[in-house]
Design an enzyme around this catalytic site. Structure first.
Site, PDB file in Angstrom:
ATOM      1  N   ILE A   1       0.656  -1.001  -0.082  1.00  0.00           N
ATOM      2  CA  ILE A   1       0.161   0.306   0.466  1.00  0.00           C
ATOM      3  C   ILE A   1       0.809   1.259  -0.135  1.00  0.00           C
ATOM      4  O   ILE A   1       0.557   2.347  -0.532  1.00  0.00           O
ATOM      5  CB  ILE A   1      -0.995   0.003   1.499  1.00  0.00           C
ATOM      6  CG1 ILE A   1      -2.053  -1.174   0.905  1.00  0.00           C
ATOM      7  CG2 ILE A   1      -1.362   1.432   1.445  1.00  0.00           C
ATOM      8  CD1 ILE A   1      -2.380  -1.635   2.186  1.00  0.00           C
TER       9      ILE A   1
ATOM     10  N   ALA B   1      -4.700   3.312   7.939  1.00  0.00           N
ATOM     11  CA  ALA B   1      -3.568   1.272   8.682  1.00  0.00           C
ATOM     12  C   ALA B   1      -5.074   0.954  10.266  1.00  0.00           C
ATOM     13  O   ALA B   1      -5.628   0.003   9.311  1.00  0.00           O
ATOM     14  CB  ALA B   1      -2.847   1.803   9.605  1.00  0.00           C
ATOM     15  N   ARG B   2      -4.885   1.611  11.172  1.00  0.00           N
ATOM     16  CA  ARG B   2      -5.791   0.858  12.180  1.00  0.00           C
ATOM     17  C   ARG B   2      -6.150   1.742  12.915  1.00  0.00           C
ATOM     18  O   ARG B   2      -4.741   2.650  13.394  1.00  0.00           O
ATOM     19  CB  ARG B   2      -4.417  -0.715  13.039  1.00  0.00           C
ATOM     20  CG  ARG B   2      -4.959  -1.550  12.253  1.00  0.00           C
ATOM     21  CD  ARG B   2      -6.614  -1.406  11.516  1.00  0.00           C
ATOM     22  NE  ARG B   2      -6.372  -3.529  11.390  1.00  0.00           N
ATOM     23  CZ  ARG B   2      -6.384  -3.917  10.003  1.00  0.00           C
ATOM     24  NH1 ARG B   2      -6.782  -2.910   9.240  1.00  0.00           N
ATOM     25  NH2 ARG B   2      -6.786  -4.555   9.315  1.00  0.00           N
TER      26      ARG B   2
ATOM     27  N   ASP C   1      -9.675   7.262   8.355  1.00  0.00           N
ATOM     28  CA  ASP C   1     -10.387   5.808   8.512  1.00  0.00           C
ATOM     29  C   ASP C   1     -10.388   4.935   8.932  1.00  0.00           C
ATOM     30  O   ASP C   1     -12.039   4.309   8.935  1.00  0.00           O
ATOM     31  CB  ASP C   1      -9.787   5.210   6.710  1.00  0.00           C
ATOM     32  CG  ASP C   1     -11.038   4.553   5.773  1.00  0.00           C
ATOM     33  OD1 ASP C   1     -12.393   4.646   5.876  1.00  0.00           O
ATOM     34  OD2 ASP C   1     -10.576   3.017   5.728  1.00  0.00           O
TER      35      ASP C   1
ATOM     36  N   GLU D   1     -14.770   0.230  16.701  1.00  0.00           N
ATOM     37  CA  GLU D   1     -15.635   0.005  15.270  1.00  0.00           C
ATOM     38  C   GLU D   1     -16.693  -0.559  15.361  1.00  0.00           C
ATOM     39  O   GLU D   1     -16.375  -1.655  15.827  1.00  0.00           O
ATOM     40  CB  GLU D   1     -14.359   0.258  14.145  1.00  0.00           C
ATOM     41  CG  GLU D   1     -13.578   0.791  13.947  1.00  0.00           C
ATOM     42  CD  GLU D   1     -12.937   0.534  12.364  1.00  0.00           C
ATOM     43  OE1 GLU D   1     -12.892  -0.580  12.232  1.00  0.00           O
ATOM     44  OE2 GLU D   1     -10.944   0.878  11.372  1.00  0.00           O
TER      45      GLU D   1
ATOM     46  N   HIS E   1     -13.964   3.359   7.318  1.00  0.00           N
ATOM     47  CA  HIS E   1     -13.923   1.719   7.024  1.00  0.00           C
ATOM     48  C   HIS E   1     -13.959   2.333   5.722  1.00  0.00           C
ATOM     49  O   HIS E   1     -14.450   0.584   5.670  1.00  0.00           O
ATOM     50  CB  HIS E   1     -13.238   0.827   7.853  1.00  0.00           C
ATOM     51  CG  HIS E   1     -12.730   0.170   7.776  1.00  0.00           C
ATOM     52  ND1 HIS E   1     -12.456  -0.313   9.141  1.00  0.00           N
ATOM     53  CD2 HIS E   1     -11.547   0.097   6.881  1.00  0.00           C
ATOM     54  CE1 HIS E   1     -11.183  -0.845   8.933  1.00  0.00           C
ATOM     55  NE2 HIS E   1     -10.214  -0.490   7.781  1.00  0.00           N
TER      56      HIS E   1
ATOM     57  N   ALA F   1     -10.270   0.036   1.305  1.00  0.00           N
ATOM     58  CA  ALA F   1     -10.323  -1.169   1.221  1.00  0.00           C
ATOM     59  C   ALA F   1     -11.745  -1.159  -0.336  1.00  0.00           C
ATOM     60  O   ALA F   1     -11.205  -1.997  -0.672  1.00  0.00           O
ATOM     61  CB  ALA F   1     -10.048  -1.733   1.686  1.00  0.00           C
TER      62      ALA F   1
END
Length: 321
Positions: free
Chosen positions: A156, A236-237, A261, A266, A285, A288
């Site tokens: 990425i 990322a996270r 994001d 979450e 999120h 992707a």
């Protein structure tokens, strides 16, 4: 007798039908219809194969599986899967390495532009009937010619570097094992330490996995080390960023803005203070998700499951344990 594939996440009937249309012969597909471990334990119990997208998969959920042969991550980050429990139970875990590299890189670029130019803020204001040209929350900045720091330089991060080539950016990257000189030259990127990136970058974009080493990597000290005109992007996270420290830094205008994001919890709670900041772009999120990347990724997961069904190994690039 058909083997069962279960998507542990909730999904729409339309999306489920699109997945069924891609099933190999000899498989049936089911999916989650509620959130939470209790529902996942119920639907994984008789599954031969399971897919996890955004949901975490705990040891309790894995122990409820009576005959699971493979748990497949939809994407690459498996920090929310109990890998130790999977090993203990003899359940193989796989992922789709590199499958979402371009969609996520493009999304990160979009978030960077939105944060730099208050695109999200302008959109929200105009939707409410406010012409906000004269009252933006801060100065706006171009991306062209700026320095971008990419923390985490796998598929990425490298895809983002390629996209940034057209903006004439100076690209610094952080990676445990630096690329060789030829690869760096091809990407127009230079390896740098985290302190260098924080001090020099106009945009800091996070693309590292969540590990004990990267948890709270971007904390109060890191944010204070950034330029006051810089923006932070996180696809990322959530746990890579200390959200309490970020809120404080954005309120104090220690950095110009941020775009996220991903979040520590979450779905993001409706009362989260992150939703109150005018110099923060937030998305649920989505990075992707790209319709034209859907079929290739689903086919790859189904192909790995078909391999296991035939007694063949999962390709090395996709195998986690």
């Amino acid at each position: 007798m058909p083997e069962t594939i279960v998507l542990l996440d909730m999904t729409s009937p339309e999306r489920a039908e699109r997945m069924r249309a891609l099933l190999p012969p000899g498989f049936v597909f089911k999916h989650g219809v509620a959130r939470g471990d209790e529902h996942m334990k119920e639907i994984i119990a008789e599954a031969d194969y399971a897919i996890s997208g955004q949901v975490g998969v705990s040891a309790d959920v894995l122990r409820a599986a009576k005959k699971l042969k493979l748990l497949h991550k939809w994407g690459v980050g498996y920090d929310n899967i109990d890998i130790a429990a999977a090993k203990e139970l003899g359940i193989r875990v796989a992922r789709t390495t590199g499958s979402n590299a371009v969609p996520v890189a493009e999304f990160a670029l979009g978030l960077a532009l939105s944060a730099l130019r208050f695109i999200g803020y302008g959109h929200a204001e105009l939707k409410q009937g406010h012409w906000a040209t004269g009252k933006l929350p801060g100065d706006t900045f171009t991306l062209s010619g700026k320095t971008v720091g990419i923390i985490g330089f796998g598929a990425i991060g490298q895809s983002l570097a390629k996209l940034l080539g057209g903006f004439g950016c100076t690209i610094l990257y952080s990676k445990r094992h630096p690329l060789d000189a030829e690869a760096e030259a091809a990407l127009g990127a230079r390896h740098a330490s985290l302190p260098e990136i924080l001090a020099q970058a106009d945009v800091v974009s996070l693309h590292c996995p969540l590990t004990p080493e990267t948890a709270n990597l971007i904390d109060a000290a890191a944010l204070k080390a950034m330029k006051k005109t810089a923006v932070l992007v996180n696809v990322a996270r959530g746990g890579v960023v200390n959200e309490t420290d970020l809120i404080a830094a954005l309120k104090a205008r220690e950095i110009a803005g941020a775009a996220m994001d991903v979040f520590s919890v979450e779905p993001l709670p409706a009362d989260s203070e992150l939703l109150t900041l005018d110099n923060l772009v937030v998305t649920p999120h989505l990075a992707a998700m790209a319709a034209d990347n859907f079929a290739p990724t689903v086919k790859r997961m189904f192909d790995n499951m078909a391999r296991v069904s035939r007694g063949e190994p999962v390709p090395e690039r996709d195998l986690v344990v």
